[in-house]
Design an enzyme around this catalytic site. Structure first.
Site, short mmCIF file in Angstrom:
data_model
loop_
_atom_site.label_atom_id
_atom_site.label_comp_id
_atom_site.label_asym_id
_atom_site.label_seq_id
_atom_site.Cartn_x
_atom_site.Cartn_y
_atom_site.Cartn_z
N ASP A 236 0.79 -1.23 0.00
CA ASP A 236 0.00 0.00 0.00
C ASP A 236 0.83 1.28 0.00
O ASP A 236 0.33 2.34 0.37
CB ASP A 236 -0.89 0.00 1.25
CG ASP A 236 -0.08 -0.20 2.52
OD1 ASP A 236 1.14 0.05 2.49
OD2 ASP A 236 -0.65 -0.61 3.53
N GLU B 120 -0.19 -9.05 -1.17
CA GLU B 120 -0.79 -8.51 0.06
C GLU B 120 -2.01 -7.66 -0.29
O GLU B 120 -2.17 -6.51 0.14
CB GLU B 120 0.21 -7.71 0.90
CG GLU B 120 -0.23 -7.55 2.34
CD GLU B 120 0.67 -6.64 3.17
OE1 GLU B 120 0.76 -5.45 2.88
OE2 GLU B 120 1.28 -7.16 4.10
N GLU C 13 -2.22 5.19 2.84
CA GLU C 13 -2.12 3.78 2.42
C GLU C 13 -3.46 3.15 2.08
O GLU C 13 -3.55 2.30 1.19
CB GLU C 13 -1.41 2.96 3.50
CG GLU C 13 0.08 3.25 3.64
CD GLU C 13 0.41 4.45 4.50
OE1 GLU C 13 -0.54 5.09 5.04
OE2 GLU C 13 1.59 4.76 4.66
N ARG D 194 2.16 8.27 9.62
CA ARG D 194 1.83 9.69 9.47
C ARG D 194 0.69 10.11 10.40
O ARG D 194 0.70 11.22 10.92
CB ARG D 194 1.44 9.98 8.01
CG ARG D 194 2.64 10.10 7.12
CD ARG D 194 2.31 10.02 5.64
NE ARG D 194 3.57 9.83 4.91
CZ ARG D 194 4.24 10.81 4.33
NH1 ARG D 194 3.77 12.04 4.33
NH2 ARG D 194 5.38 10.57 3.72
N HIS E 82 12.84 5.18 12.87
CA HIS E 82 12.63 5.35 11.43
C HIS E 82 13.46 6.54 10.97
O HIS E 82 13.68 7.49 11.73
CB HIS E 82 11.13 5.61 11.19
CG HIS E 82 10.70 5.43 9.77
ND1 HIS E 82 10.89 6.39 8.82
CD2 HIS E 82 10.07 4.41 9.15
CE1 HIS E 82 10.40 5.98 7.66
NE2 HIS E 82 9.90 4.77 7.84
C1 UD1 Z 1 6.58 4.96 3.76
C2 UD1 Z 1 5.20 4.47 3.28
C3 UD1 Z 1 4.48 3.77 4.42
C4 UD1 Z 1 5.35 2.67 5.00
C5 UD1 Z 1 6.69 3.24 5.40
C6 UD1 Z 1 7.58 2.11 5.87
C7 UD1 Z 1 4.06 5.86 1.64
C8 UD1 Z 1 3.15 6.99 1.42
N1 UD1 Z 1 4.37 5.62 2.92
O1 UD1 Z 1 6.36 5.97 4.74
O2 UD1 Z 1 3.29 3.20 3.92
O3 UD1 Z 1 4.71 2.15 6.14
O4 UD1 Z 1 7.29 3.87 4.26
O5 UD1 Z 1 8.74 2.56 6.45
O6 UD1 Z 1 4.47 5.22 0.71
N2 UD1 Z 1 14.03 8.52 4.85
C9 UD1 Z 1 15.42 8.44 4.82
N3 UD1 Z 1 15.99 7.22 4.49
C10 UD1 Z 1 15.25 6.12 4.23
C11 UD1 Z 1 13.84 6.22 4.29
C12 UD1 Z 1 13.25 7.42 4.58
O7 UD1 Z 1 16.12 9.39 5.06
O8 UD1 Z 1 15.84 5.06 3.94
C13 UD1 Z 1 13.40 9.83 5.19
C14 UD1 Z 1 13.43 10.83 4.01
O9 UD1 Z 1 13.58 12.11 4.53
C15 UD1 Z 1 12.05 10.64 3.40
C16 UD1 Z 1 11.23 10.45 4.65
O10 UD1 Z 1 12.03 9.63 5.50
O11 UD1 Z 1 11.64 11.76 2.64
C17 UD1 Z 1 9.86 9.85 4.46
O12 UD1 Z 1 9.86 8.75 3.58
P1 UD1 Z 1 8.47 8.35 2.80
O13 UD1 Z 1 8.76 7.19 1.95
O14 UD1 Z 1 7.87 9.55 2.20
O15 UD1 Z 1 7.41 7.99 3.89
P2 UD1 Z 1 7.45 7.06 5.12
O16 UD1 Z 1 6.88 7.86 6.20
O17 UD1 Z 1 8.79 6.45 5.27
N1 UDP Z 2 12.14 -3.51 10.28
C1 UDP Z 2 13.53 -3.56 10.15
N2 UDP Z 2 14.28 -2.71 10.93
C2 UDP Z 2 13.72 -1.83 11.78
C3 UDP Z 2 12.30 -1.78 11.88
C4 UDP Z 2 11.54 -2.63 11.10
O1 UDP Z 2 14.08 -4.35 9.38
O2 UDP Z 2 14.44 -1.09 12.45
C5 UDP Z 2 11.33 -4.41 9.42
C6 UDP Z 2 10.25 -5.19 10.12
O3 UDP Z 2 10.73 -6.44 10.58
C7 UDP Z 2 9.18 -5.35 9.06
C8 UDP Z 2 9.33 -4.09 8.24
O4 UDP Z 2 10.62 -3.57 8.53
O5 UDP Z 2 9.43 -6.44 8.21
C9 UDP Z 2 8.25 -3.12 8.58
O6 UDP Z 2 8.55 -1.89 8.03
P1 UDP Z 2 7.88 -0.55 8.52
O7 UDP Z 2 7.48 -0.67 9.95
O8 UDP Z 2 8.82 0.54 8.13
O9 UDP Z 2 6.62 -0.43 7.56
P2 UDP Z 2 5.10 -0.96 7.61
O10 UDP Z 2 5.14 -2.45 7.76
O11 UDP Z 2 4.43 -0.26 8.73
O12 UDP Z 2 4.54 -0.51 6.30
#
Ligand code: UD1
Ligand code: UDP
Length: 366
Positions: free
Chosen positions: A99, A121, A135, A208, A239
């Site tokens: 999602d 999924e 999502e 979020r 995160h």
């Molecule tokens: C995204 C997904 C969410 C998922 C989550 C898992 C969308 C809209 N949201 O949310 O469904 O649960 O990922 O983690 O697709 N960033 C880094 N390094 C990384 C990753 C993120 O620096 O490796 C920072 C960046 O500033 C980036 C911000 O996190 O812009 C947000 O990342 P984004 O993918 O927009 O949304 P998430 O909140 O991570």
């Molecule tokens: N995970 C990871 N390292 C972390 C936190 C989560 O590898 O520090 C793994 C976790 O085991 C799961 C996935 O990341 O498989 C979940 O990702 P996240 O919580 O970012 O996203 P969501 O599942 O909520 O979309």
């Protein structure tokens, strides 16, 4: 006859973890199928960790991550990049999971390029378009486009049928996330917190809907729990999102028996889950994985698209109210029968064979 091409699209940490079993299975059948892995690069460090854990690198990476990027910008850039790449590869199938923005744009780009889209999924729903945001919209929109829906459970399949999707195109496969967690849990070399004798509380929060006040309340409740239980250590993999980190650091940095850490790579994170006594999370994936190890999960959200764990009793949906978090966690930390009744409940999310079923279904219809 030439082999069919299947393009697997991923971009965030959970996409990659849950797609890896499918990618590895398609690559194992490389005499039958040409598997192309396309990354949007929506995430960067958190995604690279997953590639390393599974020993897979994407064939192409759009490199879309940008700090401070809004959803519209990410969606637009992702759609344009994926449309171009799918147009070039001319795949028989495009597959994506879940999602995220990557998933939604993968489905839309597949539609524009008239490629069949397989949704891994599929069928998770809260029924509230704003929760989780964005999502719930992403998964509903992806389902409109999908040619095959790979539902992790019967409940998810029933949601799709209720929405009027063609039942002959819905398949209950189990969740590929369970395939992934079972695979990496076998890695005996990974350890976590070997020097800590007492109990471990694990917290992850990034959604979020929880940004700001709810997240602050979550952090404050966890801090209070650690203060009340001198044998407990709180471990918080943060995160990478700067919005999330600012809140968590504001409440928890420098506190006794609290470890704010960089997100461990997947295999280490799985060991950390196994070493934990209680998990508090708003993550989708974590609430599915923890029951595989008999660890009770308190879900820090108002709604869940994964009610199966709550229904059987291995997870509890408790929201983000500080007083509620405290009372639910105190119960589990203080009452062994309440704890055992959650810990001893079997996981409803799959048996680790989802990816091979999905590959059979894809290759059976090219
Ligand atoms: C995204 C997904 C969410 C998922 C989550 C898992 C969308 C809209 N949201 O949310 O469904 O649960 O990922 O983690 O697709 N960033 C880094 N390094 C990384 C990753 C993120 O620096 O490796 C920072 C960046 O500033 C980036 C911000 O996190 O812009 C947000 O990342 P984004 O993918 O927009 O949304 P998430 O909140 O991570
Ligand atoms: N995970 C990871 N390292 C972390 C936190 C989560 O590898 O520090 C793994 C976790 O085991 C799961 C996935 O990341 O498989 C979940 O990702 P996240 O919580 O970012 O996203 P969501 O599942 O909520 O979309």
């Amino acid at each position: 006859m030439s082999r069919p091409t299947v393009v697997c699209i991923l971009g965030t940490r959970p996409d990659a973890i849950k797609m890896m079993p499918v990618v590895l299975e398609l690559k194992r059948r490389s005499d039958e199928v040409n598997c192309v892995v396309l990354s949007t690069g929506q995430h960067r460090e958190m995604l690279e960790q997953v590639f390393q854990t599974f020993g897979v690198q994407p064939d192409e990476d759009l490199g879309l991550m940008k700090h401070g990027q809004g959803l519209a910008e990410l969606t637009g850039r992702s759609l344009i990049g994926l449309d171009e790449a799918i147009g070039r590869h001319k795949p028989d199938w495009v597959i994506a999971q879940g999602d995220t923005t990557t998933t939604f744009t993968a489905s839309l780009a597949a539609f524009y390029q008239k490629a069949k889209f397989g949704h891994v999924e599929a069928g998770l729903r809260t029924g509230d378009i704003f929760n989780p945001f964005p999502e719930e919209f992403n998964r509903v929109a992806s389902a409109i486009i999908a040619e095959h829906h790979f539902a992790p459970t019967q409940w998810a399949a029933d949601n799709l049928i209720r929405e009027g999707r063609d039942a002959s195109k819905i398949f209950v496969t189990g969740n590929t996330g369970i395939d992934a967690v079972m695979r990496v849990a076998q890695d005996e070399e990974q350890t976590w917190l070997p020097d800590h004798e007492g109990r471990v509380i694990l917290l992850t929060t990034h959604r979020r809907e929880n940004w700001g006040e709810p997240q602050r309340g979550i952090a404050e409740a966890c801090l209070q729990l650690v203060n009340e239980n001198p044998d407990c250590r709180l471990v918080v993999p943060m995160h990478r999102n700067p919005v999330v980190r600012e809140t968590l650091e504001g409440v928890l940095a420098g506190k006794d028996r609290v470890e704010l850490i960089e997100p461990p790579e997947y295999a280490k994170f799985v060991k950390l889950m196994q070493r934990s006594d209680l998990i508090l999370t708003d993550s989708g994936g974590v609430q599915e994985e923890a029951p595989s190890f008999g660890i009770p999960v308190l879900v820090l959200r108002e709604t869940t698209e994964r009610p199966e764990g709550v229904d059987v009793g291995c997870a509890k949906l408790i929201g983000t109210d500080k007083a509620r978090i405290l009372s639910e966690a105190r119960l589990l930390l203080g009452d062994s029968s309440a704890y055992d009744s959650m810990a001893k409940t079997a996981s409803p999310y799959g048996d680790g064979a989802a990816a091979s079923q999905i590959c059979d279904l894809i290759l059976g219809s090219v």
